[in-house]
Design a protein around this motif. Structure first.
Motif: not given
Length: 345
Positions: A82, A106, A112-113, A170
């Motif tokens: 990520a 992802l 989080e991305s 995520g």
């Protein structure tokens, strides 16, 4: 090493994108041969190569054959990370397809991305941004995968130049499969017309013709706000929002095709969908199977959905999914449509 013949079934770029996504999600390497062999220009084009490079970046993959016009590829993924990423197709090629390649991996990553994408946002033969925002993303959220999409600039063929951001949370532990066999009651129906750098009469004629064919009053028509330097381009979109699913249908204007013809083609699509019992239209039925199959596999719970039709594109995608995941996919007629049943093996 999973071996895939890229000429089987529909034989297009979707086989590559699904293989990349599933390879990263499962950690399984694959080789893909005869890539797009039946196409007029076989092999990897720029937007396909953008998908390969994006997948390699987020998973530190080892890749062989990642070059323009290559008809063979070997992809061995590492761990998906990520983070913040930026991917530029470098042309009017679809950046929404690049997002759909990395999105599943992802959403299973820890954390989080934030993904910034540049290229075409509204392309024929690819999901437009508004389809992802209104139709696809809400289903992912319902599956347990948070996502936020923000359009910053429209991009049309041939100029490109579009840009948008995706924030993907995520969700490996939260994914929960669900059945989607009914649309539910109608919430709203409306049309948007995107026509930057074109005479305003084009948008007006397209919307008026669509309204006439569908019996829609003026309040269901929207001339979307776009900047004139985002074109030239033309996309006529119709959004059908129901209790359980929202479908977005798009027709693109092109030289030599009248505004009325564009609206008529879109009205025909809408009528086909509205006269059918399936919850999902043909494009969403194709794209929904991969994230749903991941949830079915991870939770060991079956799920199903109904659709208006199963295209060769969708059937090819089903085959790729089953090469990577121990999930059985069966189809059967259901009313005026088809039902897709997914079962953990």
């Amino acid at each position: 090493m999973i071996e895939i013949d890229g000429s089987r079934g529909e034989g297009g770029g979707q086989i590559l994108r699904s293989a990349l996504a599933l390879s990263m999600c499962t950690g399984q390497a694959f080789t893909l041969t005869r890539i797009r062999a039946g196409r007029a220009k076989p092999g990897l084009m720029r937007q396909h190569l953008s998908c390969v490079n994006a997948a390699a970046e987020i998973s530190s993959a080892q890749v062989e054959g990642a070059e323009l016009n290559s008809q063979a590829l070997q992809f061995t993924p590492g761990a998906v990370r990520a983070g913040s990423y930026a991917f530029n197709v470098g042309s009017a090629g679809s950046c929404t397809l690049v997002l759909q390649t990395v999105w599943p991996a992802l959403m299973l990553a820890a954390g989080e991305s934030r993904v910034q994408l540049k290229g075409g946002t509204h392309n024929p033969m690819a999901p437009p941004f508004h389809f992802l925002e209104r139709s696809y993303a809400p289903l992912l959220r319902r599956l347990g995968a948070p996502v936020q999409l923000t359009l910053q600039r429209h991009g049309f063929y041939p100029a490109g130049g579009g840009e948008f951001e995706a924030v993907i949370g995520g969700a490996r532990e939260a994914l929960t499969p669900f059945d989607l066999n009914e649309r539910g009651g109608t919430l709203e129906e409306y049309a948007d017309c995107l026509a930057p750098a074109l005479p305003s009469s084009i948008a007006r004629r397209e919307l008026n013709k669509l309204a006439s064919l569908m019996g829609w009053p003026p309040e269901q028509l929207r001339n979307a706000g776009v900047r004139q330097n985002e074109g030239p381009g033309n996309a006529l979109l119709a959004t059908l929002a129901h209790q359980h699913v929202t479908e977005v249908f798009t027709e693109f204007g092109e030289k030599g095709v009248t505004a009325e013809a564009v609206a008529t083609r879109l009205a025909q699509e809408l009528r086909r969908y509205k006269s059918n019992d399936g919850a999902l239209g043909p494009h969403l039925a194709d794209q929904w199977v991969l994230p749903l199959a991941l949830a079915v596999h991870l939770r060991r719970q079956p799920a199903s959905y109904s659709c208006t039709e199963l295209t060769p594109h969708a059937l090819s995608n089903f085959e790729v999914v089953q090469r990577f995941l121990p999930v059985g996919i069966r189809t059967r007629p259901l009313g005026k449509g088809q039902q897709v049943q997914l079962t953990p093996a």
